[in-house]
Design a protein around this motif. Sequence first.
Motif, short mmCIF file in Angstrom:
data_model
loop_
_atom_site.label_atom_id
_atom_site.label_comp_id
_atom_site.label_asym_id
_atom_site.label_seq_id
_atom_site.Cartn_x
_atom_site.Cartn_y
_atom_site.Cartn_z
N ARG A 25 -10.83 7.75 -10.34
CA ARG A 25 -9.90 6.61 -10.33
C ARG A 25 -8.60 6.96 -11.05
N LEU A 84 -6.43 -2.94 -8.78
CA LEU A 84 -7.15 -2.71 -7.54
C LEU A 84 -7.95 -1.40 -7.57
N VAL A 85 -7.34 -0.33 -8.07
CA VAL A 85 -8.03 0.97 -8.07
C VAL A 85 -9.24 0.93 -8.99
N ALA A 92 -10.90 -1.81 -10.07
CA ALA A 92 -11.86 -2.89 -9.79
C ALA A 92 -12.54 -2.75 -8.44
N SER A 93 -11.99 -1.90 -7.57
CA SER A 93 -12.54 -1.82 -6.21
C SER A 93 -13.89 -1.12 -6.19
N GLU A 94 -14.69 -1.51 -5.22
CA GLU A 94 -15.97 -0.83 -5.00
C GLU A 94 -15.71 0.53 -4.36
N GLN A 110 -16.74 3.80 -2.00
CA GLN A 110 -17.42 3.97 -0.72
C GLN A 110 -18.89 4.35 -0.96
N MET A 165 -12.58 6.03 -1.83
CA MET A 165 -11.83 4.78 -1.94
C MET A 165 -11.85 4.02 -0.61
N SER A 166 -11.70 2.70 -0.72
CA SER A 166 -11.69 1.86 0.48
C SER A 166 -10.42 2.09 1.29
N GLY A 184 -8.29 -0.11 2.23
CA GLY A 184 -7.19 -0.88 1.64
C GLY A 184 -6.49 -0.13 0.52
N ILE A 185 -7.25 0.52 -0.35
CA ILE A 185 -6.67 1.29 -1.46
C ILE A 185 -5.94 2.50 -0.89
N ARG A 186 -6.50 3.14 0.12
CA ARG A 186 -5.83 4.30 0.71
C ARG A 186 -4.54 3.90 1.41
#
Length: 199
Positions: free
Chosen positions: A30, A75-76, A78-80, A82, A101-102, A104-106
Motif C-alpha cells: 500500500r 482509498l488505498v 481502506a480498500s479490500e 484482490q 489492488m481493485s 477503481g484504485i488502479r
Amino acid sequence: AWAIALTMFGLASLAAAAGMLGAWTASWFRVYYLFGAVVNVPVLGLGTVYLLAGRRAGAWCGVVVALVTVAASVLVFASELQPGAVEAFATEGIPAGSQVMSEGIRLLARVCSFAGFFVVVGGALWSAWNLAHQKHAHLARLVGANLLIAGGTIVVALGSGFAFYGRGLPFALGLLAGVSLMFSGFLRARPPAAARANA
C-alpha cells in the motif's frame, strides 16, 4: 512541491526495497502503491505549476492536489485487496497492481499519474517553445530545468513498465536514473547564488 515529490519517491522506493529484499506485506505494498503509483506525479506536476504559472495558480492547484492526496490515501489504505493478493506477494520482484489492488484504485492511479505526467512534460515543452528564443539567461536556465525534469519523468514512466511485469531491478535502476535527472532539473531551476544573495 518537488521536495515532497522526491520524498514520496523515496518512500515508495523504501517500501519496494523492503518487499523485494524481505517479504511483501499488504502495508508495504500500500505504501509503495500510494507513493509510487498514485500521488507522487501530481505533486511533481504541482512544482511545474508553481514554476511556470506562479504562486497563486500553484496555491489553487496545491489545494486540489492535497485533497486528492488525502482521498487517495484513505482509498488505498481502506480498500479490500484482490483475492489473489497473498499469492502475488510471494515474489522476489514487484507484485502486479492488478493482482493486489481493485480496478477503481488502479484507475485512480492512472488518472493521477497521467494528469501529473502531462503537466510536467507539457510544461517543459511549453517553456521550451516560448522561452528558448529569448536572450535572458534565467529563462534559458528554466527551459533547461524543465526539460531535465520532464526527461526524468519520462525515464521513471518507462522504468515503471518493468514494475508492471514484476521486474524489480530494472524498475529500481530506471527510478534511480529518472529521479537523478529530475533532481538535477530542480537544482538548475534555482536562481544563481548571486541572485539569491541579493534577494
